[in-house]
Write an enzyme that holds these catalytic residues in place. Structure first.
Site: not given
Ligand code: BDR
Ligand code: CA
Length: 312
Positions: A11, A16, A239
């Site tokens: 997303d 990402d 992340h």
């Molecule tokens: C996750 O939430 C999204 O905002 C980021 O892309 C990541 O996948 C982190 O909590």
């Molecule tokens: Ca994400």
């Protein structure tokens, strides 16, 4: 060489985008497709972002648009973090790449049903597409080698005190996945919050002057500022790239089998990944949960993968 076959469900989202960069040219991975879901922004924006990222980086990977809304709950976005476009910090030029005609959920089903080799699903957004595929065609469940996902936390949440964004955005879909019996590796905030893109990392990556790092630096300019303002973190927590780096070198994480249940009934704690860290409940483990990360090795992998891109 036998490459690991994966489908990335995402997303985008700045982190990402970096995950796609990290996995995109690695010779041990074969990305069969990128499927897109609503999450950090609405689907019209996340699908556009995914196409632009793939086009800009010159990756030959088909992109499929998936679900516009969660299975049950109301849709949320994370515009406060990722901006109105979902990829604040960088504006792409015109994009030549087009979406595949097939729906992402159907692509996931068809690819798994016809697969001769094992396929790993790599969700780095809300789990709507994956759960919908499981509900539409349960025969795929035995064909998924493993789900390696970014989401959840056995400690603190980020979007509520209890829950992490990807799980909170569609807790019901997460429940479907975590009760499916498919082996799951859960890479949660407990480790991804340690993958901080601070000024030293920015300086280090800016020495590699190519397309990937130009995009990385633009995106991090926005992302790191916002993460400081909102979470007081000393840099942007990357992340999703932790999952990409883990697929390339699993030794970056230590995991522990745990029984994980998603709170889909709670109010304050909806979307929490209840992880029985001490196995006190004596229930079967449902996921291997990441508990430690080798942060230096993580950044070495990111740097190594950035080097694979062209200068212009
Ligand atoms: C996750 O939430 C999204 O905002 C980021 O892309 C990541 O996948 C982190 O909590
Ligand atoms: Ca994400």
């Amino acid at each position: 060489m036998n490459r690991k076959k994966i489908i990335i469900d995402c997303d985008p989202g700045q982190d990402d985008a970096v995950a796609i960069m990290v996995a995109g040219k690695n010779p041990t991975l074969e990305i069969l497709g990128i499927t897109v879901v609503a999450g950090n922004q609405t689907l019209d924006k996340t699908q556009k972002n995914a196409l632009s990222i793939v086009d800009y980086l010159g990756l030959d990977i088909p992109v499929y648009a998936g679900c516009t809304r969660p299975m049950v709950r109301d849709r949320i976005t994370a515009a406060d973090i990722h901006g109105e476009s979902g990829l604040a910090g960088h504006t792409f030029g015109p994009c030549k790449k087009q979406l595949e005609k097939q729906h992402a959920v159907q692509f996931i089903i068809d690819t798994l049903l016809h697969a001769e080799d094992p396929i790993t699903l790599v969700p780095i957004g809300p789990l709507t597409n994956i759960a919908m595929a499981m509900r539409l065609e349960p025969k795929i469940i035995d064909k998924i080698e493993r789900i390696v996902l970014m989401g959840g936390s056995y400690g603190l949440g980020n979007v509520t005190p209890a829950a992490e964004f990807n799980i909170f955005a569609d807790g019901d879909a997460a429940h479907v996945c975590f009760t499916s019996g498919v082996p799951i590796t859960m890479v949660g905030l407990d480790v991804t919050r340690q993958a901080l893109c601070n000024s030293k990392i920015i300086e280090r990556m800016s020495k590699i002057q190519n397309k990937a790092t130009a995009l990385f630096l633009d995106l991090m300019n926005h992302y790191c500022k916002v993460q400081k303002e909102i979470f007081n973190l000393d840099g942007g927590a990357l992340h999703d790239p932790v999952v990409a780096a883990y697929l390339i070198d699993p030794s970056i994480l230590v995991t522990k089998p745990m029984n994980v249940e998603i709170d889909i009934r709670g109010t304050q704690s909806y979307g929490r990944t209840n992880c029985d860290y001490f196995s006190y409940l004596k229930k079967e483990p449902t996921a291997d949960v990441a508990v430690e990360i080798d942060v230096e090795k993580f950044w070495d992998i990111v740097e190594q993968e950035f080097h694979r891109y062209d200068r212009t």
